[in-house]
Design an enzyme around this catalytic site. Structure first.
Site, short mmCIF file in Angstrom:
data_model
loop_
_atom_site.label_atom_id
_atom_site.label_comp_id
_atom_site.label_asym_id
_atom_site.label_seq_id
_atom_site.Cartn_x
_atom_site.Cartn_y
_atom_site.Cartn_z
N SER A 1 0.84 -1.19 0.00
CA SER A 1 0.00 0.00 0.00
C SER A 1 0.88 1.24 0.00
CB SER A 1 -0.89 0.02 1.25
OG SER A 1 -1.57 1.25 1.36
N HIS B 1 0.80 7.86 9.35
CA HIS B 1 -0.31 7.78 8.40
C HIS B 1 -1.58 7.33 9.13
CE1 HIS B 1 -2.76 6.56 4.99
NE2 HIS B 1 -1.91 7.21 4.20
#
Length: 255
Positions: free
Chosen positions: A135, A143
């Site tokens: 990802s 994040h």
């Protein structure tokens, strides 16, 4: 000229939304590939056709993976932990939903240990190429995806990516942006590195295009020993990507 022998390819996570598409794409190209799938439950096996080429195994149990990888040429890893939304969320009250991972299904167990088990099993079986779908967002420990269910999912995905890159097996690491349930094969695809695409307006991609890139990566030397971010332009903008050799040739990053 004799026909090239077909490659036997195992897709793990073949019951998942992207995995189903990758498995189907391999089946459709039976002149080139012999498809196998690995799923976690009998229910998932039935969902994708229930054939003898679909294995049921828990990737957290290294020994259970072994039969599925025997005799394969390549492996596409599409397994991933999936956070669930807590059932008591009421959108009318504002705020954000809370997420959790089921016991035993945390990213550490699925995205790290489960993927490490797959890489080890593939290496022992002499697999010649592993395509791993991770990802975007892995360069940023803060994040927001990492805070979902306190799972640190991108941290563990990144650890598995590094393990694959260090394994000595030819690899292709694909880090897609936000996944869309939209038609594939109708957009210009964009590759990037180090999450630079997250600073742009083009940071999503249809799942079907991710699955297509996985299958295409098996066919080109230019895709080996490379890691890249993957996104797409909006439909109707840019030039439809058809030349995957050229796409892979743009990539210079090994990790």
């Amino acid at each position: 000229m004799a026909d090239a022998p077909r490659s036997t390819v195992l897709v793990t996570g073949a019951g998942g939304r992207t995995g189903q598409i990758a498995y189907r794409k391999l089946k459709e190209r039976s002149d080139r590939f012999v498809a196998r799938g690995l799923v976690r439950t009998e229910e998932s096996k039935e969902k994708i056709g229930g054939g003898d080429d679909v294995y049921v195994a828990d990737i957290r149990d290294a020994d259970r993976i072994t039969p599925a990888v025997q005799g394969i040429d390549a492996l596409i890893i599409l397994t991933s932990a999936v956070p669930k939304m807590k059932p008591d969320f009421d959108p009318s009250k504002g705020g954000r939903p809370e997420f959790y991972y089921e016991d035993g299904s945390y990213p550490e167990q699925v995205d790290w240990i489960g993927q490490k088990n797959q890489i080890d099993a593939a290496k022992n079986a002499g697999v010649k190429h592993i395509v791993l779908v991770g990802s975007m967002g892995g360069t940023n420990p803060n994040h927001p995806l990492n805070s979902l269910g306190n799972g640190n999912i991108l941290v563990w995905k990144r650890k598995a990516e590094q393990y694959l890159a260090d394994s000595g097996i030819p690899y292709t690491i694909i880090r897609p942006g936000g996944l869309l349930d939209k038609e594939g094969g109708v957009r210009e695809l964009i590759v990037g590195k180090d999450d630079e695409l997250l600073q742009t307006d083009t940071k999503t991609i249809p799942r079907a295009d991710v699955a297509e890139v996985c299958v295409q990566a098996l066919q080109f030397e230019e895709a080996k020993f490379k890691a890249f971010d993957l996104a797409s332009k909006p439909e109707g903008v840019g030039t439809l990507t058809k030349d995957f050799k050229a796409l892979f040739s743009q990539i210079t990053t090994r990790f």
